[in-house]
Design a protein around this motif. Structure first.
Motif, PDB file in Angstrom:
ATOM      1  N   ASN A  69      10.036  15.043-117.686  1.00 19.01           N
ATOM      2  CA  ASN A  69       8.763  15.402-118.196  1.00 19.01           C
ATOM      3  C   ASN A  69       8.092  14.014-118.613  1.00 19.01           C
ATOM      4  OD1 ASN A  69       8.059  18.275-117.702  1.00 19.01           O
ATOM      5  ND2 ASN A  69      10.107  18.254-118.393  1.00 19.01           N
ATOM      6  N   ASN A  70       8.629  12.940-118.615  1.00 17.50           N
ATOM      7  CA  ASN A  70       8.190  11.559-118.858  1.00 17.50           C
ATOM      8  C   ASN A  70       7.961  11.539-120.442  1.00 17.50           C
ATOM      9  OD1 ASN A  70       7.540   8.957-118.535  1.00 17.50           O
ATOM     10  ND2 ASN A  70       5.379   9.357-117.647  1.00 17.50           N
ATOM     11  N   MET A  71       8.721  12.088-121.056  1.00 17.69           N
ATOM     12  CA  MET A  71       8.650  12.082-122.614  1.00 17.69           C
ATOM     13  C   MET A  71       9.760  11.143-123.150  1.00 17.69           C
ATOM     14  SD  MET A  71       8.147  16.258-123.388  1.00 17.69           S
ATOM     15  CE  MET A  71       9.825  16.233-122.585  1.00 17.69           C
ATOM     16  N   GLY A  72      10.391  10.215-122.403  1.00 18.34           N
ATOM     17  CA  GLY A  72      11.160   9.138-122.876  1.00 18.34           C
ATOM     18  C   GLY A  72      12.048   8.782-121.955  1.00 18.34           C
ATOM     19  N   ILE A  73      13.299   8.355-122.198  1.00 23.68           N
ATOM     20  CA  ILE A  73      14.349   7.725-121.480  1.00 23.68           C
ATOM     21  C   ILE A  73      15.872   8.267-121.764  1.00 23.68           C
ATOM     22  CG2 ILE A  73      15.396   5.562-120.754  1.00 23.68           C
ATOM     23  CD1 ILE A  73      12.946   4.273-121.415  1.00 23.68           C
ATOM     24  N   GLY A  74      16.439   8.629-120.922  1.00 22.85           N
ATOM     25  CA  GLY A  74      17.942   8.881-120.956  1.00 22.85           C
ATOM     26  C   GLY A  74      18.618   7.611-120.902  1.00 22.85           C
ATOM     27  N   CYS A  75      19.838   7.650-121.470  1.00 22.57           N
ATOM     28  CA  CYS A  75      20.862   6.643-121.354  1.00 22.57           C
ATOM     29  C   CYS A  75      22.132   7.053-121.558  1.00 22.57           C
ATOM     30  CB  CYS A  75      20.473   5.407-121.869  1.00 22.57           C
ATOM     31  SG  CYS A  75      20.507   5.561-123.878  1.00 22.57           S
ATOM     32  N   SER A  76      23.319   6.316-121.305  1.00 23.78           N
ATOM     33  CA  SER A  76      24.485   6.526-121.665  1.00 23.78           C
ATOM     34  C   SER A  76      24.986   6.167-123.096  1.00 23.78           C
ATOM     35  CB  SER A  76      25.548   5.818-120.787  1.00 23.78           C
ATOM     36  OG  SER A  76      25.727   4.515-121.083  1.00 23.78           O
ATOM     37  N   LEU A  77      26.138   6.505-123.513  1.00 25.51           N
ATOM     38  CA  LEU A  77      26.467   6.100-125.034  1.00 25.51           C
ATOM     39  C   LEU A  77      26.823   4.754-125.128  1.00 25.51           C
ATOM     40  CD1 LEU A  77      28.333   9.162-126.320  1.00 25.51           C
ATOM     41  CD2 LEU A  77      26.179   8.296-127.210  1.00 25.51           C
ATOM     42  N   ASP A  78      26.914   3.807-123.839  1.00 29.58           N
ATOM     43  CA  ASP A  78      27.100   2.322-124.010  1.00 29.58           C
ATOM     44  C   ASP A  78      26.061   1.542-124.720  1.00 29.58           C
ATOM     45  OD1 ASP A  78      28.427  -0.186-122.727  1.00 29.58           O
ATOM     46  OD2 ASP A  78      26.321  -0.389-122.357  1.00 29.58           O
ATOM     47  N   ALA A  79      26.744   0.993-125.792  1.00 29.40           N
ATOM     48  CA  ALA A  79      25.598   0.028-126.769  1.00 29.40           C
ATOM     49  C   ALA A  79      24.641  -0.617-125.845  1.00 29.40           C
ATOM     50  CB  ALA A  79      26.442  -0.719-127.463  1.00 29.40           C
ATOM     51  N   THR A  80      25.295  -1.525-125.023  1.00 31.89           N
ATOM     52  CA  THR A  80      23.984  -2.281-124.251  1.00 31.89           C
ATOM     53  C   THR A  80      23.042  -1.527-123.541  1.00 31.89           C
ATOM     54  OG1 THR A  80      25.624  -3.974-124.056  1.00 31.89           O
ATOM     55  CG2 THR A  80      23.945  -4.097-122.530  1.00 31.89           C
ATOM     56  N   GLU A  81      23.298  -0.428-123.015  1.00 28.22           N
ATOM     57  CA  GLU A  81      22.468   0.628-122.472  1.00 28.22           C
ATOM     58  C   GLU A  81      21.485   1.109-123.285  1.00 28.22           C
ATOM     59  OE1 GLU A  81      22.276   4.449-119.132  1.00 28.22           O
ATOM     60  OE2 GLU A  81      24.085   2.804-119.201  1.00 28.22           O
ATOM     61  N   ILE A  82      21.900   1.479-124.341  1.00 28.37           N
ATOM     62  CA  ILE A  82      21.203   2.096-125.600  1.00 28.37           C
ATOM     63  C   ILE A  82      20.095   1.081-125.938  1.00 28.37           C
ATOM     64  CG2 ILE A  82      21.109   2.862-127.916  1.00 28.37           C
ATOM     65  CD1 ILE A  82      23.860   4.155-127.342  1.00 28.37           C
ATOM     66  N   ALA A  83      20.531  -0.283-126.233  1.00 30.56           N
ATOM     67  CA  ALA A  83      19.602  -1.478-126.508  1.00 30.56           C
ATOM     68  C   ALA A  83      18.745  -1.624-125.521  1.00 30.56           C
ATOM     69  CB  ALA A  83      20.501  -2.584-126.888  1.00 30.56           C
ATOM     70  N   GLU A  84      19.056  -1.819-124.435  1.00 32.99           N
ATOM     71  CA  GLU A  84      17.974  -1.928-123.086  1.00 32.99           C
ATOM     72  C   GLU A  84      17.228  -0.560-122.943  1.00 32.99           C
ATOM     73  OE1 GLU A  84      20.596  -2.539-119.849  1.00 32.99           O
ATOM     74  OE2 GLU A  84      20.942  -4.581-120.443  1.00 32.99           O
ATOM     75  N   ALA A  85      17.683   0.563-123.333  1.00 30.74           N
ATOM     76  CA  ALA A  85      16.614   1.833-123.137  1.00 30.74           C
ATOM     77  C   ALA A  85      15.669   1.803-124.262  1.00 30.74           C
ATOM     78  CB  ALA A  85      17.520   3.110-123.335  1.00 30.74           C
ATOM     79  N   ILE A  86      16.096   1.373-125.508  1.00 25.47           N
ATOM     80  CA  ILE A  86      14.954   1.313-126.460  1.00 25.47           C
ATOM     81  C   ILE A  86      13.999   0.291-126.300  1.00 25.47           C
ATOM     82  CG2 ILE A  86      14.864   0.411-128.979  1.00 25.47           C
ATOM     83  CD1 ILE A  86      17.372   1.661-129.525  1.00 25.47           C
ATOM     84  N   ILE A  87      14.514  -0.921-125.897  1.00 26.36           N
ATOM     85  CA  ILE A  87      13.461  -2.095-125.236  1.00 26.36           C
ATOM     86  C   ILE A  87      12.678  -1.582-124.313  1.00 26.36           C
ATOM     87  CG2 ILE A  87      13.127  -4.468-124.364  1.00 26.36           C
ATOM     88  CD1 ILE A  87      15.725  -5.066-125.839  1.00 26.36           C
ATOM     89  N   LYS A  88      13.017  -0.786-123.316  1.00 24.61           N
ATOM     90  CA  LYS A  88      12.188  -0.431-122.059  1.00 24.61           C
ATOM     91  C   LYS A  88      11.207   0.520-122.656  1.00 24.61           C
ATOM     92  CE  LYS A  88      12.308   1.714-117.520  1.00 24.61           C
ATOM     93  NZ  LYS A  88      13.388   2.585-116.565  1.00 24.61           N
ATOM     94  N   MET A  89      11.805   1.434-123.422  1.00 19.25           N
ATOM     95  CA  MET A  89      10.841   2.618-123.928  1.00 19.25           C
ATOM     96  C   MET A  89       9.671   1.825-124.999  1.00 19.25           C
ATOM     97  SD  MET A  89      10.549   5.947-124.032  1.00 19.25           S
ATOM     98  CE  MET A  89       8.892   5.661-124.011  1.00 19.25           C
ATOM     99  N   LYS A  90      10.007   0.833-125.685  1.00 10.37           N
ATOM    100  CA  LYS A  90       9.112   0.203-126.441  1.00 10.37           C
ATOM    101  C   LYS A  90       7.853  -0.288-125.683  1.00 10.37           C
ATOM    102  CE  LYS A  90       8.314  -3.796-129.599  1.00 10.37           C
ATOM    103  NZ  LYS A  90       7.618  -4.516-128.861  1.00 10.37           N
ATOM    104  N   THR A  91       8.135  -0.966-124.715  1.00 10.88           N
ATOM    105  CA  THR A  91       7.335  -1.394-123.736  1.00 10.88           C
ATOM    106  C   THR A  91       6.400  -0.373-122.811  1.00 10.88           C
ATOM    107  OG1 THR A  91       8.733  -3.554-123.200  1.00 10.88           O
ATOM    108  CG2 THR A  91       6.948  -2.718-121.342  1.00 10.88           C
ATOM    109  N   LEU A  92       7.135   0.468-122.333  1.00  8.98           N
ATOM    110  CA  LEU A  92       6.213   1.832-121.907  1.00  8.98           C
ATOM    111  C   LEU A  92       5.365   2.606-122.977  1.00  8.98           C
ATOM    112  CD1 LEU A  92       9.291   3.494-119.915  1.00  8.98           C
ATOM    113  CD2 LEU A  92       7.566   2.391-118.903  1.00  8.98           C
ATOM    114  N   TYR A  93       5.916   2.615-124.213  1.00 11.91           N
ATOM    115  CA  TYR A  93       5.198   3.409-125.305  1.00 11.91           C
ATOM    116  C   TYR A  93       4.034   2.459-125.446  1.00 11.91           C
ATOM    117  CZ  TYR A  93       4.188   5.703-129.633  1.00 11.91           C
ATOM    118  OH  TYR A  93       3.452   6.295-130.658  1.00 11.91           O
ATOM    119  N   GLU A  94       4.017   1.147-125.684  1.00  7.50           N
ATOM    120  CA  GLU A  94       2.815   0.262-125.870  1.00  7.50           C
ATOM    121  C   GLU A  94       1.814   0.492-124.787  1.00  7.50           C
ATOM    122  OE1 GLU A  94       5.143  -3.296-126.505  1.00  7.50           O
ATOM    123  OE2 GLU A  94       5.265  -3.149-128.693  1.00  7.50           O
TER     124      GLU A  94
END
Length: 127
Positions: A69-94
């Motif tokens: 429903n395009n309300m965010g991003i899912g990612c694995s529990l991998d720390a690097t993937e979480i960091a990348e997802a946060i950065i991607k979500m920040k850009t999408l949200y902005e």
């Protein structure tokens, strides 16, 4: 991979007293919840109700709805993937803050209001 200059402020809120909840969620922006098992996450539902997109891991048990429903991003529990997802979500949200806020609020209103839940429960019970 370590990210330095991505202008992301991370705030850790372990406990939000109910009277402060509106203030915290109104100011949240993006909500991140990582978990191995979260059941039905009221934290995410409340965040969405305030228009906050989410970054969540599979254990949060809401990932499919968030992504579909395009309300965010899912990612694995991998720390690097979480960091990348946060950065991607920040850009999408902005780039689409109004759209994310609208989708999140509308989804909760359409699917998780008490009258809708009661209606769905009655349908299931009458089968």
């Amino acid at each position: 991979m370590f990210y330095r200059d991505c202008s992301i402020c991370v705030t850790k809120q372990l406990t939000v007293i109910r009277k402060n909840q509106s203030n915290v969620l109104n100011e949240a922006g993006i909500v991140v919840l990582t978990s191995r098992y979260e059941g039905f996450p009221m934290t995410i539902l409340e965040a969405l109700a305030f228009g906050n997109p989410c970054v969540i891991t599979p254990g949060v048990n809401f990932q499919k709805e968030i992504v579909e429903n395009n309300m965010g991003i899912g990612c694995s529990l991998d720390a690097t993937e979480i960091a990348e997802a946060i950065i991607k979500m920040k850009t999408l949200y902005e780039n689409d803050k109004v759209g994310y806020v609208k989708r999140c609020k509308q989804y909760v209103s359409n699917n998780y209001r008490w009258d809708r839940i009661a209606e769905q429960s009655l349908k299931e019970l009458n089968k």
